[in-house]
Design a protein around this motif. Structure first.
Motif, PDB file in Angstrom:
ATOM      1  N   LYS A 188      -3.693   3.863  15.257  1.00  0.00           N
ATOM      2  CA  LYS A 188      -2.225   3.737  15.202  1.00  0.00           C
ATOM      3  C   LYS A 188      -1.826   2.491  14.404  1.00  0.00           C
ATOM      4  O   LYS A 188      -0.938   2.539  13.543  1.00  0.00           O
ATOM      5  CB  LYS A 188      -1.690   3.671  16.644  1.00  0.00           C
ATOM      6  CG  LYS A 188      -0.180   3.604  16.739  1.00  0.00           C
ATOM      7  CD  LYS A 188       0.276   3.754  18.190  1.00  0.00           C
ATOM      8  CE  LYS A 188       1.781   3.812  18.328  1.00  0.00           C
ATOM      9  NZ  LYS A 188       2.463   2.597  17.918  1.00  0.00           N
ATOM     10  N   GLU A 189      -2.494   1.381  14.692  1.00  0.00           N
ATOM     11  CA  GLU A 189      -2.165   0.137  13.974  1.00  0.00           C
ATOM     12  C   GLU A 189      -2.416   0.274  12.475  1.00  0.00           C
ATOM     13  O   GLU A 189      -1.643  -0.199  11.651  1.00  0.00           O
ATOM     14  CB  GLU A 189      -2.991  -1.035  14.541  1.00  0.00           C
ATOM     15  CG  GLU A 189      -2.519  -1.494  15.902  1.00  0.00           C
ATOM     16  CD  GLU A 189      -3.545  -2.356  16.645  1.00  0.00           C
ATOM     17  OE1 GLU A 189      -3.171  -2.929  17.673  1.00  0.00           O
ATOM     18  OE2 GLU A 189      -4.718  -2.434  16.214  1.00  0.00           O
TER      19      GLU A 189
ATOM     20  N   ARG B 131     -11.739   2.104  16.398  1.00  0.00           N
ATOM     21  CA  ARG B 131     -11.118   1.093  15.537  1.00  0.00           C
ATOM     22  C   ARG B 131     -11.457   1.410  14.089  1.00  0.00           C
ATOM     23  O   ARG B 131     -12.435   2.102  13.799  1.00  0.00           O
ATOM     24  CB  ARG B 131     -11.626  -0.300  15.898  1.00  0.00           C
ATOM     25  CG  ARG B 131     -11.046  -0.805  17.218  1.00  0.00           C
ATOM     26  CD  ARG B 131     -11.327  -2.277  17.431  1.00  0.00           C
ATOM     27  NE  ARG B 131     -12.733  -2.579  17.241  1.00  0.00           N
ATOM     28  CZ  ARG B 131     -13.170  -3.581  16.472  1.00  0.00           C
ATOM     29  NH1 ARG B 131     -12.320  -4.355  15.827  1.00  0.00           N
ATOM     30  NH2 ARG B 131     -14.470  -3.809  16.376  1.00  0.00           N
TER      31      ARG B 131
ATOM     32  N   GLU C  88       0.128   2.358  10.593  1.00  0.00           N
ATOM     33  CA  GLU C  88       1.438   1.711  10.405  1.00  0.00           C
ATOM     34  C   GLU C  88       1.358   0.429   9.582  1.00  0.00           C
ATOM     35  O   GLU C  88       2.358  -0.231   9.359  1.00  0.00           O
ATOM     36  CB  GLU C  88       2.028   1.394  11.792  1.00  0.00           C
ATOM     37  CG  GLU C  88       2.373   2.651  12.556  1.00  0.00           C
ATOM     38  CD  GLU C  88       2.654   2.405  14.043  1.00  0.00           C
ATOM     39  OE1 GLU C  88       2.961   3.385  14.727  1.00  0.00           O
ATOM     40  OE2 GLU C  88       2.543   1.244  14.504  1.00  0.00           O
ATOM     41  N   ASN C  89       0.144   0.063   9.157  1.00  0.00           N
ATOM     42  CA  ASN C  89      -0.032  -1.231   8.476  1.00  0.00           C
ATOM     43  C   ASN C  89       0.468  -1.165   7.028  1.00  0.00           C
ATOM     44  O   ASN C  89       0.034  -0.320   6.243  1.00  0.00           O
ATOM     45  CB  ASN C  89      -1.525  -1.598   8.519  1.00  0.00           C
ATOM     46  CG  ASN C  89      -1.780  -2.982   7.972  1.00  0.00           C
ATOM     47  OD1 ASN C  89      -1.605  -3.231   6.783  1.00  0.00           O
ATOM     48  ND2 ASN C  89      -2.199  -3.875   8.844  1.00  0.00           N
TER      49      ASN C  89
ATOM     50  N   GLY D 165      -7.932  -2.563  13.052  1.00  0.00           N
ATOM     51  CA  GLY D 165      -7.169  -2.234  14.249  1.00  0.00           C
ATOM     52  C   GLY D 165      -7.410  -0.815  14.723  1.00  0.00           C
ATOM     53  O   GLY D 165      -8.297  -0.117  14.220  1.00  0.00           O
TER      54      GLY D 165
END
Ligand SMILES: Nc1ncnc2c1ncn2[C@@H]1O[C@H](COP(=O)(O)OP(=O)(O)OP(=O)(O)O)[C@@H](O)[C@H]1O
Length: 260
Positions: free
Chosen positions: A238-239, A222, A242-243, A235
């Motif tokens: 990946k999160e 994370r 893309e944030n 996150g």
């Protein structure tokens, strides 16, 4: 299960400047969590707060549910929360192995005075420390330089020695301050492997601050992103990638694009 670390509404002000502003997040036992953010975002200050190296203006840090934020840094280290690299003391006139042995005294039952007086406890500790130092040398693959003076070591090996010194205190949580800084791709990949093994083979929970985004994305379970002292995202890699807020924070910053 109680998180191994809980950072609760932690704030640090230096005069009129708020370096860390009301940041909260949990660290789960056994995870590798990275803190990222543009230059001056407050990452190093956050690490200093977690290791109790600087006092918080407000908020608190809990280790296994116990408040550690008002304790002296050496007490926090003795409990198992160890920050390495930037404030690591390396004795340049000692060898790699000697440096690691000396570091064990942080968790010794006998005092350093006992060591110099040669008490029975100190002698028992000494033998155990030497064995543990050899174990750490093997774990980190430093056999080839075990008897080398620290003053002769190049940057990469000094970094590994910093980690060895951190391991000598038997950490439960290790805070790594820019472990990949100044490393080329091969050195970085080696260090990524080493940090993974720390977690996988020694069960150490790892928190790291790092600018090398490809390495962060590769290594982290994370990620927490801070900007201007505030947490803006948390996150999976990946999160985070893309944030929108993270992408915006990095646009125009000196760091490599978050796209990796
Ligand atoms: N001892 C201090 N006294 C005054 N201001 C400080 C002190 N330490 C840090 N700051 C300020 O707090 C802010 C956050 O600094 P910090 O070093 O934590 O950021 P950082 O995210 O680690 O930066 P970098 O990625 O460039 O290392 C900066 O504006 C910095 O100038």
């Amino acid at each position: 299960m109680t998180p191994i670390l809980q950072i609760k509404n932690i704030t640090k002000r230096y005069g009129g400047l708020t370096a860390v502003n009301d940041v909260s997040f949990d660290v789960r036992a056994g995870e590798i969590l990275s803190v990222i953010g543009p230059n001056g975002a407050g990452k190093s200050t956050l690490f200093k707060l977690i290791s109790s190296f600087v006092p918080a203006t407000s908020g608190e840090v809990l280790f296994n549910g116990e408040r550690i934020s008002s304790l002296a840094p050496h007490k926090v280290a003795r409990m198992g929360v160890v920050r390495t690299f930037q404030e690591t003391t390396i004795f340049r006139s000692m060898t790699v192995r000697e440096n690691i042995i000396v570091s064990h005294h942080l968790r010794s039952k006998a005092s350093l005075l006992g060591f110099f007086l040669g008490t029975k406890q100190a002698k028992e500790d000494e033998a155990a420390f030497a064995a543990s130092a050899d174990d750490i040398v093997d774990f980190l693959g430093l056999q080839g330089i075990r008897n080398e003076l620290a003053s002769n070591l190049p940057q990469g090996h000094l970094r590994a020695l910093g980690m060895a010194i951190g391991l000598a205190t038997d950490p439960k949580v290790i805070l790594l301050d820019e472990p990949f800084a100044g490393m080329n791709h091969d050195e970085t990949m080696k260090m990524v492997g080493l940090v993974r093994r720390l977690r996988d083979e020694r069960g150490v929970t790892v928190l790291l601050v790092e600018h090398d985004m490809p390495a962060v994305m590769k290594i982290s379970d994370r990620i927490v992103c801070i900007n201007f002292g505030q947490k803006i995202a948390e996150g999976t890699p990946k999160e985070i990638r893309e944030n929108e807020k993270v992408i915006e924070a990095y646009l125009g910053s000196e760091d490599a694009a978050i796209g990796m």
